[in-house]
Motif scaffolding. Structure first.
Motif, PDB file in Angstrom:
ATOM      1  N   LEU A 241       0.835  -1.202   0.000  1.00  0.00           N
ATOM      2  CA  LEU A 241       0.000   0.000   0.000  1.00  0.00           C
ATOM      3  C   LEU A 241       0.865   1.246   0.000  1.00  0.00           C
ATOM      4  CD1 LEU A 241      -2.920   1.143   0.321  1.00  0.00           C
ATOM      5  CD2 LEU A 241      -2.572   1.018   2.796  1.00  0.00           C
ATOM      6  N   ASP A 242       0.490   2.222  -0.791  1.00  0.00           N
ATOM      7  CA  ASP A 242       1.151   3.522  -0.800  1.00  0.00           C
ATOM      8  C   ASP A 242       0.552   4.360   0.321  1.00  0.00           C
ATOM      9  OD1 ASP A 242       2.124   6.074  -1.270  1.00  0.00           O
ATOM     10  OD2 ASP A 242       1.919   5.929  -3.448  1.00  0.00           O
TER      11      ASP A 242
ATOM     12  N   SER B 271       0.662   7.345   0.919  1.00  0.00           N
ATOM     13  CA  SER B 271       0.125   8.639   0.502  1.00  0.00           C
ATOM     14  C   SER B 271      -1.302   8.522  -0.044  1.00  0.00           C
ATOM     15  CB  SER B 271       1.026   9.303  -0.532  1.00  0.00           C
ATOM     16  OG  SER B 271       1.072   8.552  -1.730  1.00  0.00           O
ATOM     17  N   ASP B 272      -1.805   7.293  -0.155  1.00  0.00           N
ATOM     18  CA  ASP B 272      -3.219   7.066  -0.480  1.00  0.00           C
ATOM     19  C   ASP B 272      -3.979   7.116   0.848  1.00  0.00           C
ATOM     20  OD1 ASP B 272      -5.734   6.225  -1.224  1.00  0.00           O
ATOM     21  OD2 ASP B 272      -5.019   4.599  -2.506  1.00  0.00           O
ATOM     22  N   TYR B 273      -4.260   8.317   1.292  1.00  0.00           N
ATOM     23  CA  TYR B 273      -4.761   8.524   2.648  1.00  0.00           C
ATOM     24  C   TYR B 273      -6.049   7.771   2.938  1.00  0.00           C
ATOM     25  CZ  TYR B 273      -1.447  12.395   2.201  1.00  0.00           C
ATOM     26  OH  TYR B 273      -0.322  13.143   1.972  1.00  0.00           O
ATOM     27  N   HIS B 274      -6.969   7.759   2.011  1.00  0.00           N
ATOM     28  CA  HIS B 274      -8.252   7.091   2.237  1.00  0.00           C
ATOM     29  C   HIS B 274      -8.079   5.578   2.345  1.00  0.00           C
ATOM     30  CE1 HIS B 274     -10.538  10.755   1.876  1.00  0.00           C
ATOM     31  NE2 HIS B 274     -10.004  11.014   0.704  1.00  0.00           N
ATOM     32  N   ALA B 275      -7.193   5.013   1.522  1.00  0.00           N
ATOM     33  CA  ALA B 275      -6.926   3.576   1.596  1.00  0.00           C
ATOM     34  C   ALA B 275      -6.304   3.204   2.941  1.00  0.00           C
ATOM     35  CB  ALA B 275      -6.015   3.148   0.447  1.00  0.00           C
ATOM     36  N   VAL B 276      -5.430   4.062   3.434  1.00  0.00           N
ATOM     37  CA  VAL B 276      -4.804   3.818   4.741  1.00  0.00           C
ATOM     38  C   VAL B 276      -5.843   3.893   5.849  1.00  0.00           C
ATOM     39  CG1 VAL B 276      -3.175   4.739   6.433  1.00  0.00           C
ATOM     40  CG2 VAL B 276      -2.521   4.589   4.022  1.00  0.00           C
ATOM     41  N   GLN B 277      -6.705   4.875   5.800  1.00  0.00           N
ATOM     42  CA  GLN B 277      -7.761   4.998   6.803  1.00  0.00           C
ATOM     43  C   GLN B 277      -8.648   3.751   6.818  1.00  0.00           C
ATOM     44  OE1 GLN B 277      -9.699   8.637   5.662  1.00  0.00           O
ATOM     45  NE2 GLN B 277      -7.951   9.918   6.240  1.00  0.00           N
ATOM     46  N   LYS B 278      -8.977   3.268   5.640  1.00  0.00           N
ATOM     47  CA  LYS B 278      -9.809   2.066   5.529  1.00  0.00           C
ATOM     48  C   LYS B 278      -9.095   0.849   6.115  1.00  0.00           C
ATOM     49  CE  LYS B 278     -12.286  -0.745   2.106  1.00  0.00           C
ATOM     50  NZ  LYS B 278     -12.616  -0.900   0.657  1.00  0.00           N
ATOM     51  N   LEU B 279      -7.792   0.722   5.821  1.00  0.00           N
ATOM     52  CA  LEU B 279      -7.022  -0.415   6.323  1.00  0.00           C
ATOM     53  C   LEU B 279      -6.917  -0.396   7.843  1.00  0.00           C
ATOM     54  CD1 LEU B 279      -5.220  -2.884   5.981  1.00  0.00           C
ATOM     55  CD2 LEU B 279      -3.288  -1.349   5.593  1.00  0.00           C
ATOM     56  N   ILE B 280      -6.614   0.759   8.417  1.00  0.00           N
ATOM     57  CA  ILE B 280      -6.489   0.850   9.870  1.00  0.00           C
ATOM     58  C   ILE B 280      -7.826   0.523  10.542  1.00  0.00           C
ATOM     59  CG2 ILE B 280      -5.992   2.370  11.816  1.00  0.00           C
ATOM     60  CD1 ILE B 280      -3.560   1.486  10.123  1.00  0.00           C
ATOM     61  N   HIS B 281      -8.916   0.980   9.960  1.00  0.00           N
ATOM     62  CA  HIS B 281     -10.239   0.652  10.504  1.00  0.00           C
ATOM     63  C   HIS B 281     -10.467  -0.866  10.439  1.00  0.00           C
ATOM     64  CE1 HIS B 281     -14.448   1.331  11.585  1.00  0.00           C
ATOM     65  NE2 HIS B 281     -14.751   0.438  10.656  1.00  0.00           N
ATOM     66  N   GLN B 282     -10.052  -1.475   9.348  1.00  0.00           N
ATOM     67  CA  GLN B 282     -10.189  -2.930   9.190  1.00  0.00           C
ATOM     68  C   GLN B 282      -9.387  -3.668  10.256  1.00  0.00           C
ATOM     69  OE1 GLN B 282      -9.160  -4.399   5.223  1.00  0.00           O
ATOM     70  NE2 GLN B 282      -8.219  -6.206   6.144  1.00  0.00           N
ATOM     71  N   ILE B 283      -8.150  -3.226  10.467  1.00  0.00           N
ATOM     72  CA  ILE B 283      -7.285  -3.871  11.460  1.00  0.00           C
ATOM     73  C   ILE B 283      -7.856  -3.699  12.867  1.00  0.00           C
ATOM     74  CG2 ILE B 283      -5.001  -3.795  12.541  1.00  0.00           C
ATOM     75  CD1 ILE B 283      -3.966  -2.860   9.765  1.00  0.00           C
ATOM     76  N   GLY B 284      -8.289  -2.476  13.180  1.00  0.00           N
ATOM     77  CA  GLY B 284      -8.848  -2.199  14.503  1.00  0.00           C
ATOM     78  C   GLY B 284     -10.084  -3.025  14.790  1.00  0.00           C
ATOM     79  N   GLU B 285     -10.939  -3.179  13.790  1.00  0.00           N
ATOM     80  CA  GLU B 285     -12.152  -3.971  13.958  1.00  0.00           C
ATOM     81  C   GLU B 285     -11.828  -5.453  14.105  1.00  0.00           C
ATOM     82  OE1 GLU B 285     -15.434  -3.069  14.232  1.00  0.00           O
ATOM     83  OE2 GLU B 285     -14.630  -1.040  14.466  1.00  0.00           O
ATOM     84  N   GLU B 286     -10.831  -5.922  13.362  1.00  0.00           N
ATOM     85  CA  GLU B 286     -10.479  -7.343  13.390  1.00  0.00           C
ATOM     86  C   GLU B 286      -9.851  -7.752  14.721  1.00  0.00           C
ATOM     87  OE1 GLU B 286      -7.712 -10.598  10.930  1.00  0.00           O
ATOM     88  OE2 GLU B 286      -8.036  -8.563  10.140  1.00  0.00           O
TER      89      GLU B 286
END
Length: 247
Positions: free
Chosen positions: A59-60, A62-77
């Protein structure tokens, strides 16, 4: 209770060394590795403790929205994020008159803006249980480096961010650390000093060992400081020494 660690820039160099070192600890269970290079992430995974639960994401940052989505996924998991290790960096060293606005913006986008973004999203989960954040700056951020203007100033910003967040996040039980490695044999260092012999300087594994110690219970009094990690240069060949000193 299992603990979850996120490491950015984990496909090589210091990020890889930190991930490998931390994977040998008994108190850490889940590892999330992030970098732009999938092949490098696979190599890192294969060098880590196979008994750990490891996921990687090319993941890049600097793709801020993709990073936000990933962190939310990790936190939920995992329901908790216990450590965030911000290692990913960018450098294209040039003097003031040679630095384009595009180079300047790219340096800050990776070294500062993306770190702000992933840290903010992580803290949304980390504040529930407390945790540790470690930012990898550079000795270039605390001394004059002619020809490295964008890189050096971005690392100075990172030192300031770390010191400020150490106080701001303390109410949540979150400790914020900052290390500034000196000359280290990484791919990034090859860009900064292409003529340097990498065998004569500090290795990523040395930094990984220091970070492992820093994020243990023994590092509880070192948060909020800019910790310089560097190899001592001797005039006569002797056993390597790595200095861990606070500035």
């Amino acid at each position: 209770m299992s603990k979850t660690v996120i490491v950015t820039g984990a496909s090589r160099g210091i990020g890889r060394a930190i991930a490998i070192a931390l994977s040998e600890r008994e108190d850490l269970t889940n590892f999330v590795l992030i970098s732009r290079t999938e092949e490098g992430l696979e190599e890192t995974l294969n060098m880590m403790n196979p008994n750990k639960n490891i996921q990687y994401f090319p993941l890049d940052l600097s793709d801020y929205h993709a990073v936000q989505k990933l962190i939310h996924q990790i936190g939920e998991e995992y329901q908790t994020i216990d450590m965030l290790i911000n290692v990913a960096g960018y450098a294209n060293p040039k003097s003031l008159l040679e630095t384009s606005i595009d180079d300047w913006e790219q340096t800050y986008k990776i070294n500062v803006h993306s770190l702000f973004n992933i840290t903010k999203e992580t803290v949304k989960f980390m504040k529930k249980t407390g945790g540790k954040i470690l930012n990898v700056a550079s000795t270039a951020g605390s001394s004059a480096r002619p020809g490295w203007l964008a890189y050096a100033s971005s690392k100075a910003a990172l030192i300031s961010i770390s010191q400020t967040l150490s106080e701001e996040l303390s109410d949540y039980g979150i400790l914020v650390y900052c290390i500034s490695p000196g000359r280290c044999a990484t791919e990034l260092r090859k860009v900064l000093a292409p003529d340097e012999d990498p065998t004569t300087i500090m290795q990523p594994e040395h930094v990984g060992e220091v970070v492992n110690q820093l994020l243990s219970d023994n590092g509880i009094c070192l948060d909020g400081q800019n910790i310089v990690v560097r190899k001592q240069v001797n005039k006569t060949p002797k056993k390597e020494k790595v200095l861990n000193q606070t500035t």
